[in-house]
Scaffold this motif. Structure first.
Motif, PDB file in Angstrom:
ATOM      1  N   HIS A  86       0.920  -1.360  -0.050  1.00  0.00           N
ATOM      2  CA  HIS A  86      -0.129   0.153  -0.019  1.00  0.00           C
ATOM      3  C   HIS A  86       0.812   1.283   0.004  1.00  0.00           C
ATOM      4  O   HIS A  86       0.559   2.349   0.171  1.00  0.00           O
ATOM      5  N   LEU A  87       2.013   1.427  -0.397  1.00  0.00           N
ATOM      6  CA  LEU A  87       2.944   2.281  -0.563  1.00  0.00           C
ATOM      7  C   LEU A  87       2.605   3.104  -2.060  1.00  0.00           C
ATOM      8  O   LEU A  87       2.609   2.346  -3.005  1.00  0.00           O
ATOM      9  N   PRO A  88       2.025   4.204  -1.868  1.00  0.00           N
ATOM     10  CA  PRO A  88       1.460   5.168  -3.184  1.00  0.00           C
ATOM     11  C   PRO A  88       2.746   5.222  -4.258  1.00  0.00           C
ATOM     12  O   PRO A  88       3.855   5.581  -3.597  1.00  0.00           O
ATOM     13  N   VAL A  89       2.373   4.669  -5.290  1.00  0.00           N
ATOM     14  CA  VAL A  89       3.691   4.859  -6.363  1.00  0.00           C
ATOM     15  C   VAL A  89       2.839   5.828  -7.512  1.00  0.00           C
ATOM     16  O   VAL A  89       1.795   5.386  -8.023  1.00  0.00           O
ATOM     17  N   ILE A  90       3.480   7.104  -7.749  1.00  0.00           N
ATOM     18  CA  ILE A  90       2.956   7.772  -8.807  1.00  0.00           C
ATOM     19  C   ILE A  90       3.815   7.869 -10.099  1.00  0.00           C
ATOM     20  O   ILE A  90       5.333   8.211  -9.697  1.00  0.00           O
ATOM     21  N   PHE A  91       3.648   7.335 -11.183  1.00  0.00           N
ATOM     22  CA  PHE A  91       4.384   7.438 -12.118  1.00  0.00           C
ATOM     23  C   PHE A  91       4.628   8.677 -12.827  1.00  0.00           C
ATOM     24  O   PHE A  91       3.737   9.670 -13.047  1.00  0.00           O
ATOM     25  N   MET A  92       5.805   9.039 -13.204  1.00  0.00           N
ATOM     26  CA  MET A  92       6.199  10.168 -14.128  1.00  0.00           C
ATOM     27  C   MET A  92       6.749   9.819 -15.327  1.00  0.00           C
ATOM     28  O   MET A  92       7.842   8.933 -15.538  1.00  0.00           O
ATOM     29  N   THR A  93       5.976  10.184 -16.416  1.00  0.00           N
ATOM     30  CA  THR A  93       6.194   9.577 -17.834  1.00  0.00           C
ATOM     31  C   THR A  93       6.022  10.717 -18.772  1.00  0.00           C
ATOM     32  O   THR A  93       5.141  11.453 -18.795  1.00  0.00           O
ATOM     33  N   GLY A  94       6.786  10.658 -19.967  1.00  0.00           N
ATOM     34  CA  GLY A  94       6.735  11.386 -21.101  1.00  0.00           C
ATOM     35  C   GLY A  94       5.938  10.429 -22.191  1.00  0.00           C
ATOM     36  O   GLY A  94       5.750  10.977 -23.180  1.00  0.00           O
ATOM     37  N   VAL A 102      -1.696   2.426 -18.830  1.00  0.00           N
ATOM     38  CA  VAL A 102      -2.389   1.191 -18.430  1.00  0.00           C
ATOM     39  C   VAL A 102      -1.041   0.284 -17.853  1.00  0.00           C
ATOM     40  O   VAL A 102      -1.343  -0.364 -16.664  1.00  0.00           O
ATOM     41  N   ARG A 103       0.192   0.192 -18.284  1.00  0.00           N
ATOM     42  CA  ARG A 103       1.117  -0.657 -18.042  1.00  0.00           C
ATOM     43  C   ARG A 103       1.615  -0.169 -16.599  1.00  0.00           C
ATOM     44  O   ARG A 103       2.010  -1.123 -15.706  1.00  0.00           O
ATOM     45  N   GLY A 104       1.707   1.090 -16.489  1.00  0.00           N
ATOM     46  CA  GLY A 104       1.932   1.566 -15.014  1.00  0.00           C
ATOM     47  C   GLY A 104       1.046   1.196 -14.017  1.00  0.00           C
ATOM     48  O   GLY A 104       1.438   1.036 -12.821  1.00  0.00           O
ATOM     49  N   LEU A 105       0.032   1.408 -14.446  1.00  0.00           N
ATOM     50  CA  LEU A 105      -1.123   1.131 -13.310  1.00  0.00           C
ATOM     51  C   LEU A 105      -1.332  -0.366 -13.039  1.00  0.00           C
ATOM     52  O   LEU A 105      -1.504  -0.520 -11.705  1.00  0.00           O
ATOM     53  N   GLU A 106      -1.105  -1.317 -14.063  1.00  0.00           N
ATOM     54  CA  GLU A 106      -1.001  -2.657 -13.690  1.00  0.00           C
ATOM     55  C   GLU A 106       0.351  -2.888 -12.886  1.00  0.00           C
ATOM     56  O   GLU A 106       0.078  -3.888 -12.207  1.00  0.00           O
ATOM     57  N   ALA A 107       1.431  -2.198 -13.060  1.00  0.00           N
ATOM     58  CA  ALA A 107       2.425  -2.379 -12.148  1.00  0.00           C
ATOM     59  C   ALA A 107       2.101  -2.139 -10.943  1.00  0.00           C
ATOM     60  O   ALA A 107       2.967  -2.644  -9.897  1.00  0.00           O
ATOM     61  N   GLY A 108       1.287  -1.416 -10.449  1.00  0.00           N
ATOM     62  CA  GLY A 108       1.036  -1.136  -9.359  1.00  0.00           C
ATOM     63  C   GLY A 108       0.702   0.370  -8.831  1.00  0.00           C
ATOM     64  O   GLY A 108       0.677   0.869  -7.535  1.00  0.00           O
ATOM     65  N   ALA A 109       1.135   1.350  -9.764  1.00  0.00           N
ATOM     66  CA  ALA A 109       1.075   2.635  -9.517  1.00  0.00           C
ATOM     67  C   ALA A 109      -0.216   3.139  -9.076  1.00  0.00           C
ATOM     68  O   ALA A 109      -1.328   2.344  -9.634  1.00  0.00           O
TER      69      ALA A 109
END
Length: 310
Positions: A86-94, A102-109
């Protein structure tokens, strides 16, 4: 890896920034520190994983594209550790394609922001996810404070979260298991599995014998997040007698008699169980009634059941 000190009040949180670009690190560190946030820095995925062995931040800002272990793989590695589910992860992406989001959210972000980063948007998203994480953690700690170690199981059988007391109890009772695991110990998981299904009522219980203890799991409810919540109770031989004796100033024998009447046993049955005469049982009950300040068996039974249930 390095860390920076907070410069003011702000959110008072600690955030791990994982990015391989010096310019991005400088910009994010300055921005977050100005908001009163302590910043930890990792320049690649492996450095981030190593840092998490020593400190758990409140949130992670993860660059998606990095050499070696990229943000997607790093997040999957982090989320595979039960301590960080439950550690929140926010992706930063260009990357703007939907498939990358979708890939980032599926990874757990839990969220993502696009580069170049807009400061107000970044801080707003960080603020929301920090607040959500603190509410969740506060609720779990409140359960422990109330003496109710609890945990949640997802539909696939993986643990969604455990309160610290629940994790410590399971780790003690099942040697070899650690809070890093994303699944419960096999024996406990099998017991919990008996309470699976949409028709299981709240309050349903299952138990498993572990050494001289009985681990009892009570199903509390299902949540909108498709989690099943359980309360964990460890019971050992003599616990009930000890609790009643301490609460009402009873002798060991008086507490034993009270436990058995709370279980619906009659005097003759109690005399056989404890190997004492029915007359002696009556004498013990007279003392029990006096010490508890009640007039009869029904009142003593009701109070004892309520005490043990609490």
């Amino acid at each position: 890896m390095m860390s920076a000190k907070p410069t003011g009040g702000g959110m008072g949180a600690t955030i791990l920034v994982v990015d391989d670009t010096p310019e991005s690190l400088h910009f994010l560190t300055t921005t977050l520190e100005h908001a009163g946030i302590t910043v930890l820095i990792a320049v690649d995925g492996l450095a981030a994983i190593e840092l998490l062995e020593h400190i758990t931040p409140d949130l992670v800002l993860m660059d998606a594209v990095m050499p070696g272990l990229d943000g997607f793989k790093t997040t999957r590695r982090i989320k595979a550790d039960g301590r960080f589910r439950h550690l929140p992860v926010i992706f930063m992406t260009g990357l703007t394609e939907t498939e990358h989001v979708v890939r980032g959210l599926e990874a757990g972000a839990v969220d993502y922001v696009h580069k170049p980063i807009v400061v107000d948007e970044l801080l707003a998203r960080v603020s929301v996810h920090l607040a959500n994480a603190r509410i969740s953690q506060g609720s779990q700690l409140a359960l422990d404070t109330a003496g109710r170690p609890s945990f949640a199981i997802e539909d696939d059988g993986m643990t969604s979260w455990l309160t610290p007391l629940a994790a410590a109890t399971i780790e003690r009772l099942f040697p070899g298991w650690t809070p890093r695991e994303v699944r419960l110990p096999e024996a406990l998981a099998a017991a919990i599995g008996r309470l699976a299904g949409p028709d299981v009522p709240a309050g349903a219980q299952t138990s498993v014998q572990v050494g001289d203890s009985v681990v009892e799991c009570t199903f509390l409810r299902s949540t909108s997040a498709k989690e099943r919540l359980f309360r964990l109770t460890e019971k050992r031989e003599g616990d009930a007698e000890r609790i009643l004796a301490e609460r009402y100033g009873l002798t060991s024998r008086e507490a034993e008699v009270l436990v058995w009447i709370s279980r619906g046993k009659q005097n003759r049955e109690i005399s056989e169980i404890l190997q004492i005469s029915p007359r002696t049982v009556n004498k013990h009950l007279e003392q029990v009634f006096e010490k508890m300040g009640v007039e009869n068996r029904a009142s003593a039974t009701a109070i004892a059941v309520a005490t043990l249930t609490q």
